[in-house]
Design a protein around this motif. Structure first.
Motif, PDB file in Angstrom:
ATOM      1  N   THR A 154      -7.781   4.165  -5.445  1.00 39.71           N
ATOM      2  CA  THR A 154      -8.896   4.658  -4.800  1.00 39.71           C
ATOM      3  C   THR A 154      -8.741   5.742  -3.909  1.00 39.71           C
ATOM      4  O   THR A 154      -7.764   5.995  -3.553  1.00 39.71           O
ATOM      5  CB  THR A 154      -9.558   3.444  -4.066  1.00 39.71           C
ATOM      6  OG1 THR A 154     -10.927   3.832  -3.782  1.00 39.71           O
ATOM      7  CG2 THR A 154      -8.880   3.216  -2.696  1.00 39.71           C
ATOM      8  N   ILE A 155     -10.067   6.381  -3.602  1.00 43.32           N
ATOM      9  CA  ILE A 155      -9.899   7.876  -2.772  1.00 43.32           C
ATOM     10  C   ILE A 155     -10.858   7.463  -1.514  1.00 43.32           C
ATOM     11  O   ILE A 155     -11.776   7.197  -1.643  1.00 43.32           O
ATOM     12  CB  ILE A 155     -10.561   8.916  -3.645  1.00 43.32           C
ATOM     13  CG1 ILE A 155      -9.793   9.108  -4.928  1.00 43.32           C
ATOM     14  CG2 ILE A 155     -10.503  10.019  -2.562  1.00 43.32           C
ATOM     15  CD1 ILE A 155      -8.305   9.729  -4.740  1.00 43.32           C
ATOM     16  N   LEU A 156      -9.905   7.288  -0.476  1.00 47.55           N
ATOM     17  CA  LEU A 156     -10.974   6.935   0.853  1.00 47.55           C
ATOM     18  C   LEU A 156     -11.017   8.423   1.638  1.00 47.55           C
ATOM     19  O   LEU A 156     -10.233   9.169   1.059  1.00 47.55           O
ATOM     20  CB  LEU A 156      -9.920   6.068   1.609  1.00 47.55           C
ATOM     21  CG  LEU A 156      -9.449   4.548   0.865  1.00 47.55           C
ATOM     22  CD1 LEU A 156      -8.887   3.738   1.830  1.00 47.55           C
ATOM     23  CD2 LEU A 156     -10.934   4.064   0.992  1.00 47.55           C
ATOM     24  N   PRO A 157     -11.792   8.510   2.415  1.00 50.59           N
ATOM     25  CA  PRO A 157     -11.743   9.524   3.352  1.00 50.59           C
ATOM     26  C   PRO A 157     -10.369  10.138   3.949  1.00 50.59           C
ATOM     27  O   PRO A 157     -10.099  11.405   4.051  1.00 50.59           O
ATOM     28  CB  PRO A 157     -12.645   8.998   4.531  1.00 50.59           C
ATOM     29  CG  PRO A 157     -13.547   8.288   3.885  1.00 50.59           C
ATOM     30  CD  PRO A 157     -12.645   7.220   2.957  1.00 50.59           C
ATOM     31  N   GLU A 158      -9.585   9.048   3.956  1.00 49.93           N
ATOM     32  CA  GLU A 158      -7.884   9.544   4.604  1.00 49.93           C
ATOM     33  C   GLU A 158      -7.218  10.187   3.500  1.00 49.93           C
ATOM     34  O   GLU A 158      -6.164  10.683   3.923  1.00 49.93           O
ATOM     35  CB  GLU A 158      -7.678   8.331   5.362  1.00 49.93           C
ATOM     36  CG  GLU A 158      -8.237   7.860   6.565  1.00 49.93           C
ATOM     37  CD  GLU A 158      -9.336   6.732   6.275  1.00 49.93           C
ATOM     38  OE1 GLU A 158      -9.753   6.775   5.019  1.00 49.93           O
ATOM     39  OE2 GLU A 158      -9.897   6.167   7.179  1.00 49.93           O
ATOM     40  N   GLY A 159      -7.678   9.980   2.318  1.00 46.83           N
ATOM     41  CA  GLY A 159      -6.703  10.357   1.125  1.00 46.83           C
ATOM     42  C   GLY A 159      -6.845   9.337   0.146  1.00 46.83           C
ATOM     43  O   GLY A 159      -7.302   8.257   0.143  1.00 46.83           O
ATOM     44  N   LYS A 160      -5.779   9.351  -0.873  1.00 50.97           N
ATOM     45  CA  LYS A 160      -5.717   8.473  -1.984  1.00 50.97           C
ATOM     46  C   LYS A 160      -4.743   7.361  -1.451  1.00 50.97           C
ATOM     47  O   LYS A 160      -3.892   7.656  -0.907  1.00 50.97           O
ATOM     48  CB  LYS A 160      -4.959   9.182  -3.243  1.00 50.97           C
ATOM     49  CG  LYS A 160      -4.936   8.233  -4.252  1.00 50.97           C
ATOM     50  CD  LYS A 160      -4.575   9.060  -5.759  1.00 50.97           C
ATOM     51  CE  LYS A 160      -2.929   9.624  -5.501  1.00 50.97           C
ATOM     52  NZ  LYS A 160      -2.723  10.350  -6.846  1.00 50.97           N
ATOM     53  N   LYS A 163       2.064   1.065   3.735  1.00 51.02           N
ATOM     54  CA  LYS A 163       2.627  -0.244   4.377  1.00 51.02           C
ATOM     55  C   LYS A 163       3.306  -0.932   3.139  1.00 51.02           C
ATOM     56  O   LYS A 163       2.553  -1.142   2.053  1.00 51.02           O
ATOM     57  CB  LYS A 163       1.560  -1.114   5.070  1.00 51.02           C
ATOM     58  CG  LYS A 163       0.929  -0.327   6.133  1.00 51.02           C
ATOM     59  CD  LYS A 163       0.070  -1.212   7.001  1.00 51.02           C
ATOM     60  CE  LYS A 163      -0.576  -0.497   7.980  1.00 51.02           C
ATOM     61  NZ  LYS A 163       0.300  -0.352   9.110  1.00 51.02           N
ATOM     62  N   GLU A 164       4.402  -1.730   3.509  1.00 48.26           N
ATOM     63  CA  GLU A 164       5.211  -2.403   2.293  1.00 48.26           C
ATOM     64  C   GLU A 164       4.574  -3.690   2.149  1.00 48.26           C
ATOM     65  O   GLU A 164       4.652  -4.158   1.029  1.00 48.26           O
ATOM     66  CB  GLU A 164       6.797  -2.742   2.910  1.00 48.26           C
ATOM     67  CG  GLU A 164       7.624  -3.102   1.951  1.00 48.26           C
ATOM     68  CD  GLU A 164       7.613  -2.264   0.673  1.00 48.26           C
ATOM     69  OE1 GLU A 164       7.927  -2.749  -0.482  1.00 48.26           O
ATOM     70  OE2 GLU A 164       7.553  -0.842   0.650  1.00 48.26           O
ATOM     71  N   LYS A 165       4.059  -4.365   3.485  1.00 43.70           N
ATOM     72  CA  LYS A 165       3.339  -5.731   3.114  1.00 43.70           C
ATOM     73  C   LYS A 165       2.090  -5.789   3.970  1.00 43.70           C
ATOM     74  O   LYS A 165       2.192  -5.672   5.143  1.00 43.70           O
ATOM     75  CB  LYS A 165       4.398  -6.760   3.567  1.00 43.70           C
ATOM     76  CG  LYS A 165       3.928  -8.221   3.002  1.00 43.70           C
ATOM     77  CD  LYS A 165       5.160  -9.199   3.350  1.00 43.70           C
ATOM     78  CE  LYS A 165       4.739 -10.687   2.946  1.00 43.70           C
ATOM     79  NZ  LYS A 165       6.048 -11.492   3.263  1.00 43.70           N
ATOM     80  N   VAL A 166       1.145  -5.954   3.259  1.00 41.36           N
ATOM     81  CA  VAL A 166      -0.299  -6.329   4.241  1.00 41.36           C
ATOM     82  C   VAL A 166      -0.847  -7.589   3.419  1.00 41.36           C
ATOM     83  O   VAL A 166      -0.877  -7.872   2.482  1.00 41.36           O
ATOM     84  CB  VAL A 166      -1.117  -5.125   3.740  1.00 41.36           C
ATOM     85  CG1 VAL A 166      -2.500  -5.232   4.373  1.00 41.36           C
ATOM     86  CG2 VAL A 166      -0.552  -3.847   4.198  1.00 41.36           C
ATOM     87  N   ARG A 167      -1.515  -8.161   4.746  1.00 40.26           N
ATOM     88  CA  ARG A 167      -2.208  -9.542   4.282  1.00 40.26           C
ATOM     89  C   ARG A 167      -3.509  -9.365   4.648  1.00 40.26           C
ATOM     90  O   ARG A 167      -3.990  -8.840   5.874  1.00 40.26           O
ATOM     91  CB  ARG A 167      -1.495 -10.682   5.021  1.00 40.26           C
ATOM     92  CG  ARG A 167      -0.083 -11.063   4.497  1.00 40.26           C
ATOM     93  CD  ARG A 167       0.293 -12.353   5.278  1.00 40.26           C
ATOM     94  NE  ARG A 167       1.764 -12.614   4.895  1.00 40.26           N
ATOM     95  CZ  ARG A 167       2.204 -13.690   4.217  1.00 40.26           C
ATOM     96  NH1 ARG A 167       1.143 -14.102   3.253  1.00 40.26           N
ATOM     97  NH2 ARG A 167       3.394 -13.764   3.699  1.00 40.26           N
ATOM     98  N   LEU A 173       0.894  -1.349   0.031  1.00 41.90           N
ATOM     99  CA  LEU A 173       0.200  -0.003   0.199  1.00 41.90           C
ATOM    100  C   LEU A 173       0.774   1.114   0.045  1.00 41.90           C
ATOM    101  O   LEU A 173       1.834   1.339   0.567  1.00 41.90           O
ATOM    102  CB  LEU A 173      -0.924   0.097   1.339  1.00 41.90           C
ATOM    103  CG  LEU A 173      -1.939  -0.986   1.346  1.00 41.90           C
ATOM    104  CD1 LEU A 173      -2.792  -0.956   2.667  1.00 41.90           C
ATOM    105  CD2 LEU A 173      -2.872  -1.219   0.122  1.00 41.90           C
ATOM    106  N   ALA A 174       0.413   2.109  -0.749  1.00 40.29           N
ATOM    107  CA  ALA A 174       1.264   3.589  -0.735  1.00 40.29           C
ATOM    108  C   ALA A 174       0.102   4.737  -0.701  1.00 40.29           C
ATOM    109  O   ALA A 174      -1.071   4.671  -1.135  1.00 40.29           O
ATOM    110  CB  ALA A 174       2.053   3.705  -2.164  1.00 40.29           C
ATOM    111  N   SER A 175       0.501   5.619   0.522  1.00 35.22           N
ATOM    112  CA  SER A 175      -0.315   6.678   0.442  1.00 35.22           C
ATOM    113  C   SER A 175       0.216   7.696   1.443  1.00 35.22           C
ATOM    114  O   SER A 175       1.234   7.477   2.248  1.00 35.22           O
ATOM    115  CB  SER A 175      -1.676   6.037   1.454  1.00 35.22           C
ATOM    116  OG  SER A 175      -2.608   7.212   1.493  1.00 35.22           O
ATOM    117  N   ASP A 176      -0.326   8.911   1.295  1.00 36.73           N
ATOM    118  CA  ASP A 176      -0.031  10.013   2.158  1.00 36.73           C
ATOM    119  C   ASP A 176      -0.335   9.863   3.711  1.00 36.73           C
ATOM    120  O   ASP A 176       0.067  10.312   4.430  1.00 36.73           O
ATOM    121  CB  ASP A 176      -0.272  11.329   1.618  1.00 36.73           C
ATOM    122  CG  ASP A 176       0.244  11.769   0.198  1.00 36.73           C
ATOM    123  OD1 ASP A 176       1.465  11.349  -0.082  1.00 36.73           O
ATOM    124  OD2 ASP A 176      -0.363  12.667  -0.430  1.00 36.73           O
ATOM    125  N   CYS A 177      -1.303   8.804   3.983  1.00 35.07           N
ATOM    126  CA  CYS A 177      -1.993   8.483   5.281  1.00 35.07           C
ATOM    127  C   CYS A 177      -0.951   7.482   5.764  1.00 35.07           C
ATOM    128  O   CYS A 177      -0.912   6.233   5.076  1.00 35.07           O
ATOM    129  CB  CYS A 177      -3.307   8.276   4.965  1.00 35.07           C
ATOM    130  SG  CYS A 177      -4.167   7.626   6.592  1.00 35.07           S
TER     131      CYS A 177
END
Length: 306
Positions: A100-106, A69-73, A60-64
């Protein structure tokens, strides 16, 4: 006991059909239960495309910070991680990136791996391992689940019809009810409550509304006595009916059943056998079993119309 029943109203003369709801099969629940049969046989395989229920590995990549996170399961479609991101992952292929655009950001999600959940079709040998008597095939297991669902629905839907039928039978029968027998039935239940309270370190006659709460649906000892007096008369009638029915169908209460009841009581309530027997003496058990037998006979009659 001096009380006796002179004439019993034939319960078959009472119409209960109109009080019963028609059984409606919950097909979705039945299929879900059938799928549970395959749970021990599910296997996981390396895959390339995500389907609901698959195990997803992603970046995952985001400004939030939460979504950087580099690795998510997670399991796609489980809603245990994040519903929107899980839903977005469905249909993705390894190496693919979606945003996607979430309330927390892209948020950008890159699929790095997927384990496909492979669910086999139900098979007869899976049913055989359940060890259910007389149930050896998938078709038989489906029928078994249907009967289980129907029995559970009947247990809930027959309440009004059963109480109506019992009331009609009691009102239409003729009894000779002795006041001493009625008082004995009440005092027996009072004594049971008294012993149960004493085992918890309380005195029944002095219990507060807070102490009654969650134990007995009354607020004082006097309310309890009034409730037992009201219920005691009908229970005495049910006992006499149960005894009369037992004369015809061979029902008997035996010592072995009492021992089994006590053993189950000990397991369920985590008390000593001594306390279990003190709170449930054999004569009370006999009385309650015959009173309960009257309900059993009427319930089996009602079941024919369900």
């Amino acid at each position: 006991m001096k009380s006796r029943v002179l004439r019993v109203k034939d319960y078959r003369e009472v119409d209960v059909k109109s009080l019963l709801k028609p059984f409606v099969l919950d097909g979705e629940a039945l299929e879900a239960e059938l799928r549970r049969l395959t749970n021990p046989y599910i296997r996981w395989e390396n895959g390339t495309t995500v389907s609901p229920g698959d195990q997803v590995v992603c970046r995952l990549a985001s400004d939030c910070p939460r979504f950087q996170k580099e690795k998510v399961r997670f399991v796609a479609g489980s809603s245990m991680f994040h519903k929107d991101l899980e839903d977005m992952s469905i249909g993705m292929e390894v190496g693919e990136t979606r945003e996607t655009i979430l309330p927390e950001g892209k948020v950008s999600l890159t699929l790095t791996g997927v384990m496909n959940r492979v669910v086999p079709e139900p098979r007869d040998e899976m049913v055989e391992k359940l060890g259910l008597e007389g149930v050896h095939t998938v078709a038989a297991y489906r029928t078994y689940l249907l009967e289980q669902q129907k029995a559970a629905a009947f247990q809930e839907d027959s309440y009004d019809a059963l109480n109506h039928l019992m009331r009609e039978v009691i009102n239409g029968s003729e009894f000779v009810l002795n006041r001493e027998d009625w008082a004995e039935a009440i005092n027996r239940e009072l004594d049971r409550c008294r012993k149960l309270c004493r085992q918890e370190g309380m005195v029944l006659e002095k219990m507060t509304p807070e102490q009654f709460k969650g134990r007995i649906p009354v607020k004082s000892y006097h309310e309890l006595v009034a409730m037992l007096q009201y219920d005691g008369w009908d229970k005495l009638c049910r006992y006499l009916l149960g005894c009369r029915y037992a004369e015809n169908d061979g029902f008997r209460v035996r010592e072995a059943e009492y021992r089994e009841f006590i053993a189950d009581y000990v397991r369920s309530w985590h008390v000593s056998e001594e306390n279990a027997r003190e709170a449930n003496p054999y004569d009370s058990f006999i009385f309650n079993e015959y009173a309960g037998h009257a309900y059993t006979v009427l319930k089996e009659y009602i079941r024919k119309f369900y």
